[in-house]
Scaffold this motif. Structure first.
Motif, short mmCIF file in Angstrom:
data_model
loop_
_atom_site.label_atom_id
_atom_site.label_comp_id
_atom_site.label_asym_id
_atom_site.label_seq_id
_atom_site.Cartn_x
_atom_site.Cartn_y
_atom_site.Cartn_z
N LYS A 42 0.84 -1.19 0.00
CA LYS A 42 0.00 0.00 0.00
C LYS A 42 0.89 1.25 0.00
CE LYS A 42 -4.01 1.77 2.40
NZ LYS A 42 -4.71 1.83 3.66
N ARG A 43 1.98 1.15 0.76
CA ARG A 43 2.92 2.27 0.88
C ARG A 43 3.58 2.60 -0.46
NH1 ARG A 43 6.50 4.87 4.63
NH2 ARG A 43 8.50 4.96 3.60
N GLN A 44 3.94 1.49 -1.15
CA GLN A 44 4.57 1.64 -2.47
C GLN A 44 3.60 2.31 -3.46
OE1 GLN A 44 7.70 0.38 -3.10
NE2 GLN A 44 7.74 1.16 -5.19
N LEU A 45 2.35 1.84 -3.44
CA LEU A 45 1.33 2.39 -4.34
C LEU A 45 1.09 3.87 -4.05
CD1 LEU A 45 -1.24 -0.56 -4.40
CD2 LEU A 45 0.16 0.23 -6.32
N GLN A 46 1.07 4.19 -2.75
CA GLN A 46 0.86 5.57 -2.31
C GLN A 46 1.99 6.46 -2.84
OE1 GLN A 46 -1.66 6.79 -0.29
NE2 GLN A 46 -0.80 8.82 -0.54
N LYS A 47 3.22 5.91 -2.73
CA LYS A 47 4.41 6.64 -3.15
C LYS A 47 4.34 6.93 -4.66
CE LYS A 47 9.33 6.26 -2.72
NZ LYS A 47 10.46 5.35 -2.55
N GLU A 48 3.97 5.89 -5.41
CA GLU A 48 3.89 6.06 -6.86
C GLU A 48 2.79 7.05 -7.25
OE1 GLU A 48 3.52 2.23 -8.73
OE2 GLU A 48 5.47 1.61 -7.96
N SER A 49 1.70 7.01 -6.50
CA SER A 49 0.60 7.91 -6.83
C SER A 49 0.97 9.37 -6.52
CB SER A 49 -0.67 7.43 -6.10
OG SER A 49 -1.31 8.47 -5.44
N THR A 50 1.71 9.59 -5.43
CA THR A 50 2.17 10.95 -5.12
C THR A 50 3.13 11.44 -6.19
OG1 THR A 50 1.98 10.43 -2.79
CG2 THR A 50 3.26 12.38 -3.32
N ARG A 51 4.04 10.57 -6.60
CA ARG A 51 5.02 10.95 -7.63
C ARG A 51 4.29 11.34 -8.92
NH1 ARG A 51 10.45 9.91 -9.47
NH2 ARG A 51 10.41 9.55 -11.69
N GLN A 52 3.30 10.52 -9.29
CA GLN A 52 2.56 10.81 -10.52
C GLN A 52 1.80 12.12 -10.40
OE1 GLN A 52 3.17 8.91 -13.25
NE2 GLN A 52 2.12 10.57 -14.31
N LYS A 53 1.28 12.38 -9.20
CA LYS A 53 0.52 13.62 -8.99
C LYS A 53 1.44 14.83 -9.16
CE LYS A 53 -1.47 14.22 -4.93
NZ LYS A 53 -2.37 14.12 -3.79
N ILE A 54 2.66 14.70 -8.66
CA ILE A 54 3.64 15.80 -8.80
C ILE A 54 3.96 16.01 -10.29
CG2 ILE A 54 6.00 16.58 -8.27
CD1 ILE A 54 5.72 14.91 -5.62
N ILE A 55 4.17 14.90 -11.01
CA ILE A 55 4.51 14.99 -12.44
C ILE A 55 3.35 15.65 -13.21
CG2 ILE A 55 4.91 13.63 -14.55
CD1 ILE A 55 6.42 11.60 -12.81
N ASP A 56 2.14 15.18 -12.96
CA ASP A 56 0.97 15.71 -13.69
C ASP A 56 0.76 17.19 -13.39
OD1 ASP A 56 0.62 13.17 -14.62
OD2 ASP A 56 -1.04 12.65 -13.28
N THR A 57 0.94 17.56 -12.12
CA THR A 57 0.74 18.96 -11.73
C THR A 57 1.83 19.84 -12.36
OG1 THR A 57 -0.14 18.17 -9.65
CG2 THR A 57 0.38 20.51 -9.77
N ALA A 58 3.07 19.38 -12.28
CA ALA A 58 4.18 20.16 -12.81
C ALA A 58 3.99 20.35 -14.32
CB ALA A 58 5.50 19.46 -12.53
N TYR A 59 3.58 19.27 -14.99
CA TYR A 59 3.35 19.35 -16.44
C TYR A 59 2.31 20.43 -16.73
CZ TYR A 59 1.52 18.15 -21.05
OH TYR A 59 1.10 18.22 -22.34
N ARG A 60 1.21 20.41 -15.98
CA ARG A 60 0.11 21.36 -16.22
C ARG A 60 0.55 22.80 -15.93
NH1 ARG A 60 -3.61 22.52 -12.50
NH2 ARG A 60 -3.10 20.68 -11.27
#
Lengths: 83, 193
Positions: free
Chosen positions: B4-22
Motif C-alpha cells: 500500500k505504501r509503495q502504491l501511495q508513493k507512486e501515486s504521489t510521484r505521478q501527482k507531482i509529475i501531472d501537476t508540474a506538467y500542467r
C-alpha cells in the motif's frame, strides 16, 4: 523490455541485440563486430555522429548532448565517477 | 504485489509529475517548485523526496512527453508506415501537448543546460525515425533527394513557426489542430517528386 545500458535504446526485437543474443545488456549498435561492447570513446563518437546526422547539429554541440546523455546510462557510470 | 505504501508513493510521484506538467504548460518554466507542491497538495519537501533536484523533475517531465511520441511511432510500425502516417502521428502527439510543447520551444534557453540536452537528445531519436523513413522513400524515388536532416528541420520549422505566431494564426483556439492538414499537405507536396 530491456533498454541498452550504453545508449538507452529500447531493445524489443531479436535484431536489436548483438548477434541476436538476447542475454546481452547492450544493443547491436553499441557492439563491435566481434560482439563485445564498444568503449566509452567509441560510444561517444558514435552518439555524437548520430546526433549530427539526425539533426544536422554542430559537432561541439552534438558532443555535449551525447556526453550529457551518457552520464545517465549505467554502462558509463565509472567513467563519470572518475571526474 | 506492491504494498500500500509503495502504491501511495507512486501515486504521489505521478501527482507531482501531472501537476508540474500542467503548471509548466500554462505558466511557463519559471513557475516555482513551491507553486507546484501547493497545487499538487503536497509539502515542498515531498517534491524533493521524489525528485533529487529541479533538473530531475524537469528531465522526467520532458522525458514523459517524448516517450509518448516514441510510443506513437512504435505503434505505427516503421516498415509499413508512409510519410503521411508519420506526420499524422507526430502532429497527433504535438496537438495533445500543444501548450507544453510551445513552452518547450519558446523557453528552452531558460532551462538548465543539462535539461536542454535531454530535449535535444530526445529530438534526435524522433529525427532518426523520421530520417529512416524518408531515406527509404528517397530510395523508392518518391521523395526528392535532399539531405534527410534538412527535411526534418524544414518540417519542424513549419510547425514551430505556426506555434511561435499562434496569436496571429489562431488566437482563440489551438493552432496545430487548426492547421494540421495544411501543414502536412504542403510539406508532402514540397518534398515529393
Amino acid at each position: 523490455m530491456k533498454v541498452c545500458i550504453a545508449c538507452g535504446m529500447p531493445m524489443e526485437k531479436k535484431s536489436d541485440f548483438p548477434q541476436g543474443d538476447e542475454q546481452k545488456e547492450y544493443c547491436v549498435y553499441c557492439a563491435r563486430p566481434d560482439g563485445t561492447m564498444r568503449s566509452f570513446e567509441e560510444a561517444k563518437a558514435g552518439m555524437t555522429k548520430f546526433i549530427m546526422e539526425s539533426q544536422g547539429f554542430d559537432e561541439s554541440a552534438a558532443e555535449k548532448i551525447a556526453v550529457s546523455s551518457m552520464k545517465k546510462l549505467p554502462a558509463w557510470k565509472d567513467e563519470f565517477s572518475k571526474e | 504485489m506492491k504494498s500500500k505504501r509503495q502504491l501511495q508513493k507512486e501515486s504521489t510521484r505521478q501527482k507531482i509529475i501531472d501537476t508540474a506538467y500542467r503548471i509548466y504548460a500554462t505558466e511557463g518554466f519559471s513557475a516555482s517548485t513551491a507553486r507546484i507542491a501547493n497545487e499538487a497538495g503536497v509539502s515542498h519537501g515531498t517534491v524533493f523526496a521524489h525528485f533529487k533536484s529541479l533538473n530531475e523533475l524537469l528531465e522526467c517531465i520532458i522525458g514523459e512527453f517524448q516517450i509518448s511520441l516514441a510510443a506513437e511511432f512504435h505503434d505505427m510500425g516503421e516498415s509499413s508506415a508512409s510519410v503521411s502516417d508519420f506526420l499524422d502521428a507526430h502532429l497527433k502527439v504535438l496537438i495533445a501537448h500543444e501548450e507544453f510543447y510551445l513552452r518547450l520551444i519558446t523557453e528552452r534557453s531558460l532551462l538548465p543546460e543539462e535539461v536542454q540536452y535531454v530535449y535535444a537528445d530526445n529530438q534526435s531519436t524522433i529525427a532518426h525515425h523520421f530520417n529512416l523513413l524518408l531515406s527509404r522513400e528517397i530510395k523508392n524515388g518518391i521523395v526528392k533527394e535532399v539531405p534527410v536532416h534538412m527535411l526534418f528541420n524544414t518540417w519542424l520549422g513549419m510547425i514551430h513557426y505556426y506555434l511561435w505566431n499562434k496569436d496571429f494564426f489562431s488566437p482563440d483556439e489551438p493552432v496545430l489542430a487548426r492547421y494540421a492538414g495544411d501543414l502536412k499537405h504542403t510539406f508532402i507536396s514540397l518534398i515529393t517528386k
